[in-house]
Design an enzyme around this catalytic site. Structure first.
Site, PDB file in Angstrom:
ATOM      1  N   ASP A  12       0.861  -1.189   0.000  1.00 23.59           N
ATOM      2  CA  ASP A  12       0.000   0.000   0.000  1.00 23.59           C
ATOM      3  C   ASP A  12       0.896   1.237   0.000  1.00 23.59           C
ATOM      4  O   ASP A  12       1.658   1.468   0.939  1.00 23.59           O
ATOM      5  CB  ASP A  12      -0.894  -0.014   1.239  1.00 23.59           C
ATOM      6  N   ASP A 106      -2.798   2.449  -6.111  1.00 26.79           N
ATOM      7  CA  ASP A 106      -1.818   2.538  -5.028  1.00 26.79           C
ATOM      8  C   ASP A 106      -1.719   1.311  -4.138  1.00 26.79           C
ATOM      9  O   ASP A 106      -0.995   1.339  -3.135  1.00 26.79           O
ATOM     10  CB  ASP A 106      -2.104   3.769  -4.166  1.00 26.79           C
ATOM     11  N   GLU A 107      -2.407   0.228  -4.449  1.00 25.57           N
ATOM     12  CA  GLU A 107      -2.279  -0.957  -3.607  1.00 25.57           C
ATOM     13  C   GLU A 107      -2.537  -2.223  -4.410  1.00 25.57           C
ATOM     14  O   GLU A 107      -3.249  -2.227  -5.407  1.00 25.57           O
ATOM     15  CB  GLU A 107      -3.213  -0.897  -2.402  1.00 25.57           C
TER      16      GLU A 107
END
Length: 359
Positions: A12, A106-107
């Site tokens: 993350d 983003d993850e």
């Protein structure tokens, strides 16, 4: 456990959009910033850790964020830059495994049970990924390392920012036991309140309830809660499938009947939905309203446009019109939902979106 143990990493990126902006503009470093709109209908897509100290959070209306942090600086999103950085990060992932499940820009989950470099320790893989991300992008990422997806995702949030948390086989139950149930992925705010009323505050409290008790109070979701309390999750890491829709729905503590309350809740849902749409860059042509009544009957109503909806105002307006057309309701609504369907693929419009064994 009825499934083989795996080595799962959840990566993350830390305050991704805001961190990119601070990286690219030295004048923003160390200052409270929010990426998104600061106007009356603006929404915080993400914010820096400096802003979070004031209580500013993702999906928060911009006006409220300004009240909490008068010095907050709003920055217009640059999704083309975020997509480029996300591409760099995913290229790093591919050095280690092809079993990657992106959740957003983003993850992502990675299955490194068998990895390309042949590294025995998943912890070492996670540390190497974090090092490469820092060197190649100038950004930091947090990692959760465990034997299943549920715990890996919870672990990645444990030592943020720029941290790592490892939960080995045999440690999952204790890790969950100390955690407030509201933090368990899959337990929403309404369910958390219901659990609190039943005296279930922590994972340990949840584990103390047997399956028949949970089934009596939570129906079909009971087995998930029962297994989660024991640190069990058999879901594999899947490569991302084509997204069909994006939606947000909320179940109310008390059934809603009055038009003003219904519209207010739908506006709030539209704000949260727009944040998800921007994060996933999932632009759709059809807006869909969902209403679940007190008797559990469900209706859906939709409106389609000739082009994808790319305005939060248009999204909220379409949702309101669909709702107002159903008023007055014949009985209270226990749930409202809003979503967009008929998504355009990245190829069509050139857009994408934000984002134990030996461990």
């Amino acid at each position: 456990m009825d499934s083989p143990l795996r080595k799962i990493i959840h990566i993350d990126m830390d305050a991704f959009y805001a961190s990119v902006e601070q990286r690219d503009d030295p004048g923003l470093r160390g200052r409270p910033i929010a990426v998104g709109g600061g106007g009356p209908r603006g929404v915080v897509a993400t914010c820096s850790y400096e802003a979070r100290k004031f209580g500013v959070r993702s999906a928060m209306p911009g006006a409220r964020a300004r009240r909490l942090c008068p010095d907050l600086i709003f920055v217009k999103p640059r999704f083309e830059v975020y997509r480029a950085v996300s591409g760099q990060v995913r290229a790093i992932f591919s050095h280690f495994t092809d079993i990657i499940q992106p959740l957003s820009l983003d993850e992502a989950y990675l299955d490194v049970t068998v990895n390309k470099p042949g590294i025995a320790s998943a912890t070492e893989v996670a540390q190497e990924i974090r090092r490469m991300i820092r060197e190649e992008t100038g950004l930091t990422a947090s990692a959760g390392v465990s034997y299943n997806k549920l715990i890996a995702k919870l672990a990645s949030d444990q030592n943020k920012p720029d941290g790592i948390c490892v939960v080995r086989p045999g440690e999952g139950g204790a890790f969950i036991a100390a955690m407030p149930v509201r933090r368990i992925h899959g337990v929403g705010p309404v369910t958390a309140r219901r659990m609190q009323e039943l005296g279930i505050e922590t994972g340990a409290d949840l584990r103390a309830r047997d399956l028949p008790f949970l089934q009596a109070h939570f129906g079909s979701a009971a087995e998930f809660y029962y297994r989660a309390a024991r640190g069990e999750d058999s879901r594999p890491v899947h490569e991302r499938q084509e997204r069909k829709s994006v939606s947000v729905e909320d179940t109310f503590f008390d059934d809603l009947v009055e038009a003003e309350a219904l519209v207010a809740e739908l506006d709030r849902i539209a704000v949260n939905l727009w944040t998800r749409i921007e994060k996933a860059q999932a632009w759709g042509r059809t807006v869909v309203l969902k209403i679940k009544f007190a008797d559990f009957r469900i209706i859906t109503r939709s409106r389609s446009f000739s082009a994808p909806v790319r305005s939060p105002d248009l999204l909220a307006q379409a949702g309101r019109e669909l709702l107002l057309a159903q008023l007055p309701l014949r009985m209270g609504a226990r749930l409202l939902g809003l979503g967009v369907h008929n998504l355009e693929s990245e190829e069509e419009d050139g857009q994408d979106g934000q984002l134990a064994l030996s461990l």
